[in-house]
Enzyme design. Structure first.
Site, PDB file in Angstrom:
ATOM      1  N   HIS A 190       0.398  -1.195  -0.233  1.00 57.63           N
ATOM      2  CA  HIS A 190      -0.317  -0.101  -0.347  1.00 57.63           C
ATOM      3  C   HIS A 190       0.829   1.117  -0.132  1.00 57.63           C
ATOM      4  CE1 HIS A 190      -0.512   0.028   4.553  1.00 57.63           C
ATOM      5  NE2 HIS A 190       0.466   1.337   4.069  1.00 57.63           N
ATOM      6  N   GLU A 196      -5.213   0.504  -0.301  1.00 54.58           N
ATOM      7  CA  GLU A 196      -4.625  -0.604   0.228  1.00 54.58           C
ATOM      8  C   GLU A 196      -5.098  -2.065  -0.683  1.00 54.58           C
ATOM      9  OE1 GLU A 196      -3.636  -1.850   3.553  1.00 54.58           O
ATOM     10  OE2 GLU A 196      -4.735  -0.772   4.261  1.00 54.58           O
TER      11      GLU A 196
HETATM   12  C1  F6R Z   1       1.840   7.045   6.238  1.00 54.42           C
HETATM   13  C2  F6R Z   1       0.979   6.082   5.431  1.00 54.42           C
HETATM   14  C3  F6R Z   1       1.875   5.047   4.832  1.00 54.42           C
HETATM   15  C4  F6R Z   1       2.701   4.195   5.823  1.00 54.42           C
HETATM   16  C5  F6R Z   1       3.015   2.554   5.164  1.00 54.42           C
HETATM   17  C6  F6R Z   1       4.779   2.350   5.314  1.00 54.42           C
HETATM   18  O1  F6R Z   1       1.195   8.259   6.299  1.00 54.42           O
HETATM   19  O2  F6R Z   1      -0.132   6.436   4.385  1.00 54.42           O
HETATM   20  O3  F6R Z   1       1.483   4.028   3.360  1.00 54.42           O
HETATM   21  O4  F6R Z   1       3.601   5.196   4.788  1.00 54.42           O
HETATM   22  O5  F6R Z   1       2.430   2.370   6.107  1.00 54.42           O
HETATM   23  O6  F6R Z   1       4.601   2.397   7.215  1.00 54.42           O
HETATM   24  P1  F6R Z   1       5.932   2.126   8.113  1.00 54.42           P
HETATM   25  O7  F6R Z   1       6.835   3.667   7.202  1.00 54.42           O
HETATM   26  O8  F6R Z   1       5.354   3.086   9.689  1.00 54.42           O
HETATM   27  O9  F6R Z   1       6.696   1.391   7.544  1.00 54.42           O
END
Ligand code: F6R
Length: 242
Positions: free
Chosen positions: A138, A143
């Site tokens: 995603h 999603e």
């Molecule tokens: C956050 C967002 C999400 C995150 C993704 C990765 O604003 O849009 O798509 O970029 O879930 O999250 P991390 O960096 O926490 O692994």
């Protein structure tokens, strides 16, 4: 795609911080698209450091965040508003009026999403969009699905995303079930894109992003069609690419 692999998260964060600040140095009234989550934290830390050193000025910058949970107070420590305030905004000089978020508590969420798109357009479009990527591919809260959703919209979060994000909440039951997010079209219209991915947990999604089929089952794969994408990866996230 420009794929850069770093030995440590710290090195990657320095490079990403420079990359974002470079955009602002080149165009002081840049429009930055920003992300939350663990991936961009070190980039934000280095943007703050460059600001403190006097190397960059954010006073003319405008920002648009990718997404926000629905039905969560903006002052809640798990909200994306709170995350951005703590990890970036309260440390640098972007005027409050220039900071834009989707309002996940709006009465009419569809209208809120339409207005967000208009605000992005009125600001002249996003110059650089910073992205993380989910382990399921995603981007923002787009999603895996049957079709790409073009513009900002309301989304029901997948079980896997709720599980991934539960680390930011006291319990998995506290993770909101819905969010508002920029769409794939909103992201694809950004002039440049910077993706940060850390750990082996992201390796499969990164491989598919780079050389898998372009499919809404891996929303990030659409970035193969964007003309200016840079990936900054640690060794774990890069472990499945040749
Ligand atoms: C956050 C967002 C999400 C995150 C993704 C990765 O604003 O849009 O798509 O970029 O879930 O999250 P991390 O960096 O926490 O692994």
């Amino acid at each position: 795609m420009n794929v850069l692999v770093f030995d440590t998260e710290e090195q990657l964060g320095i490079a990403a911080g420079y990359y974002m600040c470079g955009q602002v140095l080149q165009k002081p009234d840049s429009v930055l698209g920003l992300a939350t989550g663990s991936s961009p934290i070190r980039a934000y830390k280095h943007m703050i450091e460059l600001y403190r050193q006097g190397a960059v000025d954010f006073s003319r910058v405008t920002t648009f965040n990718l997404d926000e949970y629905c039905n969560l107070d903006v002052n809640d420590e798990s909200s994306y508003h709170y995350f951005m305030k703590k990890n970036l905004f309260e440390h640098i000089n972007i005027p409050d009026d220039n900071i834009n978020f989707l309002n996940g508590n709006a009465e009419d969420l569809e209208q809120e999403c339409r207005e967000y798109e208009q605000r992005i357009r009125a600001a002249g479009g996003i110059d650089i969009q910073l992205l993380g990527i989910g382990s399921n591919g995603h981007i923002a809260f787009n999603e895996p699905a049957e079709a790409f959703q073009r513009w900002s919209h309301v989304v029901a979060l997948k079980e896997s995303t709720i599980k991934d994000n539960s680390r930011f909440f006291d319990s998995i039951d506290d993770v909101p079930t819905h969010a508002v997010t920029m769409g794939i079209g909103s992201i694809m219209q950004a002039k440049r894109i910077l993706i940060i991915a850390l750990t082996e947990h992201k390796a499969k999604a990164i491989k598919q992003l780079i050389d898998g089929n372009v499919t809404p089952q891996c929303p990030a794969s659409i970035l193969q069609f964007h003309k200016d994408v840079t990936l900054m990866l640690d060794r774990g996230a890069a472990s499945l690419i040749s």
